[in-house]
Design an enzyme around this catalytic site. Structure first.
Site, PDB file in Angstrom:
ATOM      1  N   ARG A  85      49.096 -55.607  28.358  1.00  0.00           N
ATOM      2  CA  ARG A  85      50.072 -56.102  27.378  1.00  0.00           C
ATOM      3  C   ARG A  85      50.547 -57.474  27.839  1.00  0.00           C
ATOM      4  O   ARG A  85      50.284 -57.892  28.955  1.00  0.00           O
ATOM      5  CB  ARG A  85      51.230 -55.124  27.132  1.00  0.00           C
ATOM      6  CG  ARG A  85      51.777 -54.341  28.291  1.00  0.00           C
ATOM      7  CD  ARG A  85      52.388 -55.157  29.365  1.00  0.00           C
ATOM      8  NE  ARG A  85      53.459 -56.002  28.868  1.00  0.00           N
ATOM      9  CZ  ARG A  85      53.992 -56.995  29.559  1.00  0.00           C
ATOM     10  NH1 ARG A  85      53.558 -57.290  30.788  1.00  0.00           N
ATOM     11  NH2 ARG A  85      54.958 -57.730  29.055  1.00  0.00           N
ATOM     12  N   ALA A 127      51.409 -61.306  25.636  1.00  0.00           N
ATOM     13  CA  ALA A 127      50.608 -62.111  24.711  1.00  0.00           C
ATOM     14  C   ALA A 127      49.545 -62.960  25.411  1.00  0.00           C
ATOM     15  O   ALA A 127      48.366 -62.897  25.025  1.00  0.00           O
ATOM     16  CB  ALA A 127      51.521 -62.963  23.837  1.00  0.00           C
ATOM     17  N   ASP A 144      55.459 -63.874  21.714  1.00  0.00           N
ATOM     18  CA  ASP A 144      54.176 -63.323  21.268  1.00  0.00           C
ATOM     19  C   ASP A 144      53.549 -64.187  20.187  1.00  0.00           C
ATOM     20  O   ASP A 144      52.337 -64.181  19.989  1.00  0.00           O
ATOM     21  CB  ASP A 144      54.350 -61.886  20.791  1.00  0.00           C
ATOM     22  CG  ASP A 144      54.634 -60.962  21.962  1.00  0.00           C
ATOM     23  OD1 ASP A 144      55.802 -60.868  22.376  1.00  0.00           O
ATOM     24  OD2 ASP A 144      53.674 -60.384  22.516  1.00  0.00           O
ATOM     25  N   LYS A 153      59.165 -59.659  21.861  1.00  0.00           N
ATOM     26  CA  LYS A 153      59.494 -58.240  22.054  1.00  0.00           C
ATOM     27  C   LYS A 153      60.801 -57.844  21.377  1.00  0.00           C
ATOM     28  O   LYS A 153      61.770 -58.598  21.409  1.00  0.00           O
ATOM     29  CB  LYS A 153      59.585 -57.994  23.570  1.00  0.00           C
ATOM     30  CG  LYS A 153      59.967 -56.588  23.985  1.00  0.00           C
ATOM     31  CD  LYS A 153      59.107 -55.491  23.412  1.00  0.00           C
ATOM     32  CE  LYS A 153      57.634 -55.655  23.706  1.00  0.00           C
ATOM     33  NZ  LYS A 153      56.786 -54.785  22.820  1.00  0.00           N
TER      34      LYS A 153
END
Lengths: 338, 338
Positions: free
Chosen positions: A46, A48, A236, A246
Site C-alpha cells: 500500500r 501511492a 494518493d 487517506k
C-alpha cells in the site's frame, strides 16, 4: 531483508508484507502480475508511490515470464496485465500512471519481443529509482520548512513503507532529522487499517525519531493544546482542486486551518493528475468489516452497517503548500493546476 | 436483566458490565462502595449521568452496610467513601455533584444513624429517578429540533447506558423516533474505548433505529458529502466557557462549524458546573496501553509513547445549543453562565 520496500531480483519481486507489521517482518516473493494484484487488493502492498513501483514491477514480471512469440503478443499481454492492476484500487493515481507509462513506451518500442521484455524490466527499475530520487528531493525541499522544536503531526503512513525508499511526508521528517533539527512526531493511528499505529511508529522508532501515537479523534485536542506545530501528510492523488489522501486527512486539514497550523502535502509528481477535478475521482469504498472488526474481533453490535471510504477529499484551500521533487508549490501556484 | 442501567435491589446495586458489551450482557452485582469505585475506574460503569447515580448508590451501600454506632460515625464513613469515589475519575462532574448532594443532606439530617442510613438510600434512589425524569424532558425538548429526514451524527455513547435510563443525546434521538420522525443515526466508533461502536450501535439496533458506524476520522468526509444534517453529543461537564466531553467531541464541533451543521449538546443540569471555567478542569489522562493496544492486541511498534486524554474541551462558540431538562439554551443564554 532488502533495503528498499520493493525490489526486482532474478525475475521475482520482493516486498515486505505490510499487513503483518509491526508484529512480523515477512518478505513477500511475487512471481506474477496476479501475485502483485492480490497483494495490492489485500493491502500487503500500500502507499501511492509504492503502488506505482509495484505496478511497474508487475508488468516487468509479465514481460519477463511471457511465452510471447511476437512483440505484438507481448504488448497485448501487458495490456491485459495493466487492466488487472488497474482494477485493484481506483483512487490513487500512481499505479495508473506507472502502468500507462510502460504501456506507452512498449507500444512505441522498436525491437524484438525479447528486447521489449528486457526493456520493460529496465523501465520498471527506472520508475523505482526515480521514486527514490524524488523522495530524496522532497525531503531536501521539505526540510527547509521544518525548524528546531517543531512537532510534526502526520497521518497514515507516507514513509519508506509507502514508497520505494525514504518516504514522502516521513522523508521530509527524516531529512530534517538528518540535518540535526530537534523535532518530534505525532502519528495518528489511522483507523480502520491502523497504518499510522502499525507502520509509522515502526519506521520512526527504527530510525530513533521521537514519536507519540494518538487516536484519530485526538487531533483537535492536540491542536487546541498547541502540541503540534505543523502537519505533513502524503497524497494518493492531487487533482486541479484537491488532494485525495487517506480517510481522515480532510478532518485534520480543517482542524489545522481552524488553529492556523500549516498543512503540508508531500508527494512526487507521479501523484499529480491535473487533467482531473475531485468530482472525477472514484473514492474507493472498502468492505464494512474493516470498520466493524479489528482483526478478527467484532467491535460493534452484530450486523450493524458501516461506511468505509478509504480516502477523502481535501480542497486546496486547506493546503498551505505541496512539496514535490521540483520544489515547494504554494497557494499561488495551485492556480496553474487549472 | 433490569430495565434500568443501574438499580438498587435488597442492599446491593445491579448494573450492566459495559466493558463486556456488545459481546455479553453480564449483570454486575456490587455490594460495597469499593466495588462501585473499582467498576468506575475500569469503565465497567461509565457515562457522566450514570456515574452520578452510581456514586449515589455507592454511598447508599456504605450507609446501608455500615456498622456505625452514631450518626457522626456514619457521616464520617460517608465522607471517606465519597473521597474514594471522587478519586476514580476527575473530569466528569455528575459524580462529584451526586456525592456532595448526599453528603450535604446527611450533614443537615436530624434523626438517628439508622434513619440517616435509610435516608441516604432513599436519596440515592431519588437521584436515579431524577435522572430518568431529566432524560425524558431532554428528549421532549430536543426532539423539537429534529425533523423528518435528519441524519444525526453522535459521538461516544450518551444513551441509556450512559444514564439511568433513556439517554441524553440518544434520548433526543429516541424521542424523535418515538414521535414517528424518519431519522437515522451515524455513530462514531470513539477510540480508544470504542463506546460508539460497542454501545451506541448496540442500543440503537436493539430499538430498531437505523444506525451506521464510522471511524472517528470519517466525520470530515461525511460532512463534506452532506451525509449528516445535525450533531448531538452528551457532556461530562459544562463549565462557563466550554463543554467537556469524550475525546473527539471538539474535533467534531470544529468540523460541524466549518460545514454549518448544528452542533447540539444534550445533558442534565447535574452536568453543569458554572462555578468553573475550562482551565479549572482536570482532563483525565488514562494509560497509554488503551491507545497502543486494542483488547490484548498491540497495534503499534513495541514501546511507543501514546497520549490518552479521555476528554476534550469544546468552547461554547462551537455549540449551537445545549438541551437540558429545563429547555433549550441558545448562544445568548450562554452569556448567563459567566
Amino acid at each position: 531483508m532488502q533495503t528498499r520496500t520493493i525490489e526486482w531480483r532474478d525475475g521475482t519481486v520482493l516486498t515486505i508484507d505490510q499487513s503483518k507489521l509491526p508484529w512480523e517482518t515477512v518478505t513477500l516473493e511475487m512471481k506474477s502480475c496476479g501475485d502483485v494484484a492480490e497483494a495490492i487488493k489485500t493491502m500487503k502492498i500500500r502507499g501511492a508511490p509504492l503502488l506505482g513501483a509495484a505496478a511497474a514491477f508487475a508488468l516487468a514480471l509479465t514481460a519477463s515470464h511471457s511465452k510471447r512469440k511476437s512483440k505484438e503478443e507481448l504488448i497485448y499481454e501487458l495490456e491485459k496485465a495493466a487492466e488487472i492492476l488497474k482494477s485493484t484500487r481506483p483512487t490513487g493515481v500512481n499505479l495508473f500512471w506507472a502502468a500507462d507509462r510502460i504501456l506507452a513506451k512498449a507500444r512505441n518500442f522498436s525491437g524484438s519481443a525479447e528486447d521489449l521484455a528486457a526493456f520493460v524490466v529496465e523501465e520498471a527499475k527506472k520508475i523505482a529509482d526515480e521514486d527514490v530520487a524524488a523522495n530524496r528531493m522532497i525531503g531536501k525541499f521539505g526540510a527547509e520548512l521544518i525548524i528546531d522544536g517543531d512537532v510534526v503531526l502526520t497521518h497514515c503512513n507516507a514513509g519508506a513503507l509507502a514508497t520505494v525508499e525514504y518516504g514522502t511526508a516521513l522523508g521530509v521528517i527524516r531529512a530534517a532529522w538528518e540535518q540535526g533539527k530537534k523535532i518530534s512526531v505525532i502519528a495518528t493511528e489511522t483507523r480502520p487499517k491502523l497504518q499510522g499505529a502499525r507502520l509509522t511508529t515502526y519506521e520512526l522508532k527504527r530510525d530513533g525519531i521521537p514519536v507519540t501515537l494518538i487516536t484519530d479523534n485526538m487531533v483537535g485536542y492536540v491542536m487546541y493544546k498547541r502540541m503540534a506545530s505543523k502537519v505533513i501528510v502524503g497524497a494518493d492523488r492531487i487533482v486541479q482542486d484537491a488532494v485525495i489522501n487517506k480517510i481522515g486527512t480532510f478532518t485534520i486539514a480543517v482542524l489545522a486551518k481552524e488553529h492556523d497550523i500549516p498543512f503540508y502535502v508531500a508527494a512526487p509528481k507521479s501523484t499529480f493528475d491535473l487533467a482531473h477535478k475531485s468530482s472525477d475521482v472514484i473514492i474507493e469504498e472498502r468492505k464494512p468489516e474493516e470498520v466493524t472488526h479489528i482483526g478478527s474481533l467484532r467491535i460493534a453490535a452484530e450486523g450493524v452497517n458501516a461506511l468505509n471510504p478509504a480516502f477523502d477529499i481535501t480542497p486546496l484551500d486547506y493546503v498551505t503548500a505541496i512539496i514535490c521533487e521540483s520544489g515547494i508549490l504554494y497557494k499561488k501556484d495551485f492556480d496553474k493546476f487549472k
